[in-house]
Structure formats: structure tokens, C-alpha cells
Design an enzyme around this catalytic site. Structure first.
Site, mmCIF file in Angstrom:
data_model
loop_
_atom_site.group_PDB
_atom_site.id
_atom_site.type_symbol
_atom_site.label_atom_id
_atom_site.label_comp_id
_atom_site.label_asym_id
_atom_site.label_seq_id
_atom_site.Cartn_x
_atom_site.Cartn_y
_atom_site.Cartn_z
ATOM 1 N N VAL A 74 0.802 -1.361 -0.157
ATOM 2 C CA VAL A 74 -0.058 0.122 -0.055
ATOM 3 C C VAL A 74 0.931 1.226 0.260
ATOM 4 C CG1 VAL A 74 -1.595 1.421 1.450
ATOM 5 C CG2 VAL A 74 -1.979 -1.134 1.165
ATOM 6 N N ALA A 119 4.643 4.140 2.839
ATOM 7 C CA ALA A 119 4.284 2.798 2.394
ATOM 8 C C ALA A 119 4.130 1.658 3.459
ATOM 9 C CB ALA A 119 4.789 2.447 1.050
ATOM 10 N N LYS A 120 3.670 0.677 3.171
ATOM 11 C CA LYS A 120 3.884 -0.581 3.840
ATOM 12 C C LYS A 120 3.482 -1.718 2.995
ATOM 13 C CE LYS A 120 5.063 -1.398 8.064
ATOM 14 N NZ LYS A 120 6.086 -0.544 8.884
ATOM 15 N N GLY A 121 4.192 -2.850 3.205
ATOM 16 C CA GLY A 121 3.602 -4.085 2.438
ATOM 17 C C GLY A 121 3.997 -5.265 3.521
ATOM 18 N N ASP A 160 10.747 -5.125 8.470
ATOM 19 C CA ASP A 160 9.657 -4.959 9.503
ATOM 20 C C ASP A 160 9.493 -6.259 10.121
ATOM 21 O OD1 ASP A 160 7.708 -2.934 10.039
ATOM 22 O OD2 ASP A 160 6.328 -4.693 10.192
#
Ligand code: NAD
Length: 430
Positions: A74, A119-121, A160
Site C-alpha cells: 500500500v 508505504a507498507k507491505g 519490518d
């Protein structure tokens, strides 16, 4: 009103066992947007991610069976620059969670004055139950599926939960194979030998130490007279404890998921780190008294560093917290409903989006070094980090004073205002 002075204390909201930390975050976004009198159109724009990608990752498992995993990325916002954010490998992730975490990154980068969006995924999988070969296959196929998203000028992932330096190395390699050249700047948090930065591992804890000392200076507190309690003894907690001890603070309480310890005279942090490393847990540490997890957070101390996980300070225990300063090393350790209680008690909370931003800041340095192909000394990394953390702390503090709000809301105001002003200057294309 001074930001660390008690506000009129109101009865806490009804006690909830657990709040959704991401809803907590969006609550605070709403408060800040309201105070900023943010245009309703811009409010909608900033709440909505610019891109949400879901991919299927078919993998031939070790026994030959084919399993399909789900992967996400995202991009919340890329107005300030390429988006930046971690990749999480965990069994319980969802697109909604990614959306909220991506927004968090937008605000963090804006506060730090880093030219990145958020962002992050992640991939829905449990890496602890997979062989290294399967984790590598998942990483490479996920990266291949994201070739139109990732890129040093577009979107730059980082480690992460459930991912590490090795996973970042595989992302870098897969991306490089597809573009037919070695592209180190596509991902940060890499091993040093393939373009990682000195100081990255300690960066988040170092950032916590810097903002804590800056806050102490504002309150006229001297390190030698300051007692500190740290919850969580992993990367962030142990480094913060070690660096604050080096500055002369007395660390009187530490704890991890297994056990918590207290020693009024001060804990030898290096000894406790050694113990935790050897035993893979703090449990059994000899030079302090064993206390409960609840007691650790409620100890009489000057600085409390929650550096474990979300939702540790809630309306249930907030009235019993005695620290003067809370430095949020973890993401979301304080629930939104606990905020007014801490404020009512006059506790200065250094919010997560500022306190733990040292990690993304040195990730930014890593990206810069990879792009120019010249690597900085540790001293340069640490000095630059200190300059940027202090500047960010002071901007947040001044914004909070200007709006007569907590540092947390001040941080959100600063971030939202910066992104909204940039957006207005760039204009809406379309
Ligand atoms: P880590 O896995 O290295 O350490 C986590 C520590 O917390 C461990 O000591 C664990 O035992 C302890 N812990 C877990 N659950 C606990 C509980 N219920 N009670 C007490 N202790 C508990 O993780 P980390 O990298 O140090 O990250 C800690 C927090 O900081 C997370 O919220 C993470 O999102 C945030 N954070 C980390 C970074 C980074 O660069 N590592 C950057 C920004 C934010």
C-alpha cells in the site's frame, strides 16, 4: 499553556481491554486535521492511500506441493517523494492494517523532513514455520510481482516484523536481476557488505535517546539525576537503555516478554544485554529483583520507554504511571483513550511517530549513500541523525505550544500541514 503542564483532568473514558492501534492513530489524525481546519477535500485525499496492490504468490513448497500466498503493498502518499515503508511477513496481516501503517510512515517522514512518502507491505505467511528456501522463494516472487511498484525513485521497502537483512538482500538481488544492473537503493536495511549503512541497527534506539535527552533538557532534568525504565529488550529497548546509561542516566527497570527486573541502585545494562543474548531472554537475570510486567510500567521513575509493542499503556494502567517523560520506542504503545489521562497527570509523551523515527532516518541515509556510491563514517551517520532528531523534536514541541496541544497532536499537525501544503503547491493533476 505549556505542553507538559497538566490540562483540566476529565474522567477517563470507559475502560477497554484493547483498542485497535490503527484506529487510535486515525483518531489522532482527525483531531489534528480539525485543529488545522484542513479543507474537506484535502482531508479525504490524505486519508486515502494513492495505491493498493494485492498479488498472489504461488510457491512450490519443500514437499513439491503448490501453495498460494497473498502479498500486499500500500502506498499511502508519495507527495513528498518516493514512498518508504517496511515489508512484514506475518500470518495475520490484512490490507486494512497495511493502509494504516502506510499512513503512519507518511507522517513520520514528514516530521523528520525526509523527502519520502509513506508505504507498507507484506506477505500473509508465518516465516517461523517455513524453511529458509521457501522464505527466499516468497520474497523473490513477491518482489517480481512488485516490479512496477518498487524502485529507488518510486517505492523503497525496508525490514519490518518477520523480515530481516537477508530478506532485504534477496529483494535487492531480485530487483537487480530484472533491471539488469545492481540497484542497491531499491531497498534499505540491507547487510553492510551490499550497501547497508553503518549505524542502522542502533538508529531507532539512538533516536529515542536523543529525543529523551532533548526533552529532559526542556524540563531542566540532568541525566545523572534521572532514572529510566525500559519495557521491551529487543533492538529498540536494549539500545535505548544502553545509550541512556552511557549518558549518565540510571536504568532501574528493564523487561522483555518473559520477565521484568528492578534495581533501585541501577541495572548494569551491558550485563543484562549479555544475559539476554546468551539466554535468548532476560528471565533469570541475577543482579536485580524480579517484578511483574504491570509493576515495571508503574515504577516510580523519571523516564519510561515502552519499546515492546502496541497498547501497553491503556486507561487501565495510565492513572498509575509515575514517569515524568514517556518516550514511545514502540509503535502505538499508548492507546488513544490513555492520552488524556497522561496529559491530565502532566506527563510529557514523546510520540512514536517522532520518538522511533531514527530508524527511517538512517534508512534515508542508506538510500542517499547507495545513490551516490559513497559511504559515510559511523560518526557522520550519528551526528546527522542527532541534528535531524533534535530539529524534529523542536519543531514538534513548538507546534504543540502554538496549538496548545500534546506533542502527539503537535506531531500530527506538523506532518499533515507539511504534506497538505506540498500537495497544494504541486496541485491536483486531473
Ligand atoms: P524486537 O523483536 O527486537 O524486540 C521486542 C522486545 O519486546 C523483545 O524484548 C520482546 O521480548 C519484548 N516484548 C514483546 N512482547 C512483550 C510484552 N507483552 N511485554 C513485554 N515485553 C514484550 O523488536 P524491536 O525492533 O525492538 O521493535 C520494538 C517496537 O519498536 C515495535 O513496536 C516496532 O514496531 C517498533 N519500531 C522498531 C524499529 C526498529 O528499527 N527496530 C523502528 C521503529 C519502530
Amino acid at each position: 499553556m505549556d505542553v507538559h503542564q497538566p490540562a483540566v483532568y476529565k474522567e477517563p473514558a470507559p475502560v477497554l481491554d484493547k483498542e485497535n492501534p490503527f484506529e487510535s492513530m486515525m483518531n489522532r489524525f482527525d483531531v489534528a486535521a480539525h485543529l488545522l481546519k484542513l479543507d474537506p477535500g484535502l482531508y479525504e485525499y490524505l486519508k486515502t492511500p494513492v495505491k493498493q496492490v494485492v498479488v498472489s504468490i504461488p510457491i512450490a513448497m519443500d514437499n513439491g506441493e503448490i501453495k498460494v500466498f497473498e502479498g500486499y503493498r500500500v502506498i499511502h502518499n508519495d507527495i513528498l517523494g518516493p514512498s518508504k515503508g517496511g515489508i512484514r511477513f506475518a500470518p495475520d496481516i490484512s490490507l486494512d492494517e497495511m493502509k494504516a501503517l502506510a499512513a503512519w510512515m507518511t507522517w513520520k517522514c514528514a516530521i523528520m523532513n525526509i523527502p519520502f512518502g509513506g508505504a507498507k507491505g507484506g506477505v500473509k505467511c508465518d516465516p517461523t514455520k517455513l524453511s529458509p528456501l521457501v522464505v527466499e522463494k516468497i520474497t523473490r516472487r513477491y518482489t517480481a510481482n512488485m516490479m512496477d511498484i518498487f524502485g529507488p525513485d518510486r517505492d523503497v521497502p525496508a525490514p519490518d516484523m518477520g523480515t530481516n537483512e537477508q530478506v532485504m538482500a534477496w529483494i535487492m538481488d531480485t530487483y537487480s536481476m530484472h533491471v539488469r544492473r545492481t540497484e542497491k537503493a531499491v531497498v534499505t536495511g540491507k547487510p553492510l557488505i551490499i550497501g547497508g549503512s553503518l549505524g542502522r541497527r542502533e538508529a531507532t534506539g539512538r533516536g529515542c535517546m536523543i529525543v529523551t535527552l532533548t526533552a529532559m533538557e526542556r524540563l531542566g532534568m540532568k541525566p545523572k539525576d534521572t532514572t529510566v525504565v525500559v519495557q521491551g529488550f529487543g533492538n529498540v529497548g536494549s539500545v535505548t537503555a544502553q545509550l541512556l546509561a552511557e549518558q549518565g542516566c540510571r536504568i532501574i527497570g528493564v523487561g522483555d516478554v518473559d520477565a521484568a527486573y528492578y534495581n533501585k541502585k541501577g541495572i548494569d545494562v551491558n550485563k543484562s544485554i549479555e544475559w539476554a543474548k546468551t539466554n535468548r531472554s532476560l528471565a533469570g537475570f541475577q543482579d536485580a529483583d524480579r517484578i511483574t510486567q504491570e509493576e515495571l510500567l508503574e515504577l516510580e521513575c523519571d523516564v519510561l520507554v515502552p519499546a515492546a509493542k502496541e497498547d501497553q499503556i491503556t486507561p487501565r494502567n495510565a492513572p498509575k504511571i509515575k514517569a515524568k517523560i514517556i518516550c514511545e520506542g514502540a509503535n502505538g504503545p499508548t492507546s488513544a483513550k490513555a492520552d488524556p489521562i497522561l496529559r491530565g497527570k502532566g506527563i510529557l509523551v514523546i510520540p512514536d511517530i517522532l520518538a522511533n523515527a531514527g530508524g527511517v532516518t538512517v534508512s534515508y541515509f542508506e538510500w542517499v549513500q547507495d545513490r551516490i556510491g559513497y559511504f559515510w563514517s559511523l560518526d557522520r551517520v550519528n551526528k546527522q541523525l542527532e541534528t535531524m532528531m533534535k530539529a524534529a523534536f523542536n519543531s514538534v514541541y513548538e507546534t504543540a505550544e502554538q496549538y496548545k496541544v500534546t506533542l502527539r497532536i503537535g506531531a500530527y499537525i506538523l506532518a499533515i500541514d507539511k504534506v497538505a501544503r506540498t500537495l497544494k503547491l504541486r496541485g491536483i493533476y486531473g
